[in-house]
Design an enzyme around this catalytic site. Structure first.
Site, short mmCIF file in Angstrom:
data_model
loop_
_atom_site.label_atom_id
_atom_site.label_comp_id
_atom_site.label_asym_id
_atom_site.label_seq_id
_atom_site.Cartn_x
_atom_site.Cartn_y
_atom_site.Cartn_z
N TYR A 1 3.06 8.99 -8.31
CA TYR A 1 2.02 9.18 -7.09
C TYR A 1 0.75 9.81 -7.67
O TYR A 1 -0.46 9.23 -7.19
CB TYR A 1 2.44 10.16 -6.37
CG TYR A 1 2.08 9.86 -4.84
CD1 TYR A 1 2.28 8.77 -3.80
CD2 TYR A 1 1.05 10.49 -4.33
CE1 TYR A 1 1.64 8.49 -2.84
CE2 TYR A 1 0.24 10.54 -3.29
CZ TYR A 1 0.79 9.41 -2.30
OH TYR A 1 0.12 9.18 -1.13
N PRO B 1 0.82 -1.23 -0.09
CA PRO B 1 -0.07 0.01 0.19
C PRO B 1 0.73 1.26 0.10
O PRO B 1 0.27 2.48 -0.12
CB PRO B 1 -0.77 -0.27 1.33
CG PRO B 1 -0.18 -1.08 2.27
CD PRO B 1 0.63 -2.13 1.16
C1 PHB Z 1 -4.81 5.52 3.45
O1 PHB Z 1 -5.38 4.44 3.78
O2 PHB Z 1 -5.10 6.60 3.95
C2 PHB Z 1 -3.40 5.38 2.75
C3 PHB Z 1 -2.78 4.28 2.53
C4 PHB Z 1 -1.59 4.02 1.81
C5 PHB Z 1 -0.92 5.21 1.29
C6 PHB Z 1 -1.62 6.22 1.75
C7 PHB Z 1 -2.67 6.51 2.23
O3 PHB Z 1 0.10 5.16 0.75
#
Ligand code: PHB
Ligand code: APR
Length: 394
Positions: free
Chosen positions: A387, A295
């Site tokens: 990104y 993630p």
């Molecule tokens: C989120 O769950 O807000 C989240 C998860 C992974 C990321 C950024 C935000 O890289």
């Protein structure tokens, strides 16, 4: 009982629901089969970062009204290491592109409402979905709904059933290649009732491991800590989590973490996974069933959106112009973007986490990469372009 539709869709996640709406817009009929209840789909906490292209698509489809009202547009992120924050000005580096923070389950609520309001069919709580004859021109789905055995005849099947779904197993082993990487750490994710500590997301590298400050709403914050993937969440008291966040996010400046009650906590594993190809006969895979990213780059949901956009377009040209070239190219087209996102997510992950077996050399490499990323405009622009999301035509 027998039913018929043009596209049988397994899974009411972002991939399946958006596909059904994209197809409906072109007059193509579909039925979505979902194993969970509507309530569970609409309340499970998942991702939260939408790329510019995802936002544009939702708006163009008339699905972005609540997202625009309740989501938060961000123009940058912070990389924090050695007690100092460094802003990556995403918009400045990408011709004004932005990201939007809007929780995935809110996106799902909007998609489900839109589909049902226009008379679309989503069957929740289905059991035992099975695929038949996927290499023929008349693939079928069998399943149980409200204690009744059903059969759905289709022209095509879209496997949008997530990483633990059943559709991937219908690709013959002889034609598939699976790529997997496990990371030696997990993420401990929390939801905290507190005001935001920062206007933008903070990705922090520290000796004690990675930490991430994200947000869900002005009252609810989402944060993550790198942890042992085999840790039991019961071993992490709220006090320990808060202390660890404070330590990993500490700066030499004025910044302070704003804290409040932790209302949810869990540990997620981190892995990379891709199956090739993403198609066999009349079965097309889209989203998490075909690929998983760690993630760190916030790519999972956005990749699912890109897949179904290609698939809907290819199916539209098939029905309108009898063209099969885009369907044949589906896997190759999607995999180009998938592997770009796999690389970006792996790269972000490798730069920002402490590896259990690292040595001083590896740590110096990470530091050199972090410094280059925040000091060189070219390096920062590369992070930014990935990104905010590359164009769909990538
Ligand atoms: C989120 O769950 O807000 C989240 C998860 C992974 C990321 C950024 C935000 O890289
Ligand atoms: N039968 C019917 N439905 C199923 C089955 C099955 N056998 N197996 C799984 N499902 C459903 C799940 O309950 C889930 O609602 O398929 C859906 C898959 O949705 P997601 O897991 O959300 O996957 P996807 O739509 O590909 O979304 C992409 O990106 O942010 C990331 O992982 C996050 O969910 C997100 C994903």
């Amino acid at each position: 009982m027998n039913m018929r539709t043009q596209v049988g869709i397994i899974g009411a996640g972002p991939a399946g629901l958006l596909l059904s709406l994209l197809l409906a817009r072109e007059g193509i009929d579909s039925i979505v089969l979902e194993s969970r209840s509507r309530e569970e789909v609409e309340t499970t906490i998942r991702a939260g970062v939408l790329e510019q292209g995802t936002v544009n698509l939702l708006m163009e489809m008339g699905l972005g009204e609540r997202m625009q009202r309740e989501g938060a547009v961000h123009h940058g992120i912070e990389l924090r290491f050695d007690g100092e924050g460094h802003r990556i000005p995403l918009s400045e580096l990408t011709n004004g592109r932005t990201i939007t923070l809007y929780p995935q389950h809110e996106v799902l609520r909007d998609l489900i409402a839109a589909r049902l309001n226009h008379g679309g069919h989503i069957l929740f709580n289905v059991k035992d979905v099975q695929l038949f004859d996927v290499s023929s021109h008349q693939p079928r789905l069998q399943f149980v709904h409200e204690h009744e055995q059903m059969e759905l005849q289709c022209d095509f099947i879209a496997g949008c059933d997530g990483f633990h779904g059943v559709s991937r197993a219908s690709l013959p082993e002889a034609i598939q290649t699976v790529f997997t990487r496990f990371y030696p750490f997990g993420w401990l994710g929390i939801l905290m009732q507190a005001p935001p500590s920062s206007q933008e997301l903070i990705y922090a590298y520290s000796e004690r491991g990675f930490a991430l400050v994200s947000t869900r709403s002005p009252e609810l914050q989402r944060m993550y800590l790198q942890c042992d993937p085999n840790d039991d969440i019961a071993h992490w008291s709220d006090e320990m989590i808060l202390e660890e966040l404070q330590l990993r996010l500490a700066t030499r400046g004025q910044w302070q973490l704003r804290i409040g009650p932790i209302i949810q906590k869990s540990i997620l594993a981190m892995r990379s996974f891709v199956i090739e190809p993403m198609q066999y006969g009349r079965l097309f895979l889209a989203g998490d069933v075909a690929h998983i990213v760690p993630p760190t780059g916030a790519k999972g949901l956005n990749l699912a959106v890109a897949d179904v956009r290609h698939l809907a377009h290819a199916l539209t040209l098939f029905y309108k112009e009898e063209r099969t070239d885009l369907l044949e190219a589906y896997s190759t087209t999607c995999l180009r973007r998938v592997w770009r996102a796999e690389h970006f997510s792996w790269w972000m992950t490798s730069m920002l986490h402490r590896f259990p077996d690292d040595d001083p050399f590896q740590q110096r490499m990470q530091r050199a990469q972090l410094e280059y990323t925040v000091r060189s405009r070219a390096a920062a622009a590369s992070l930014a372009e990935n990104y905010v999301g590359l164009p769909f035509e990538w």
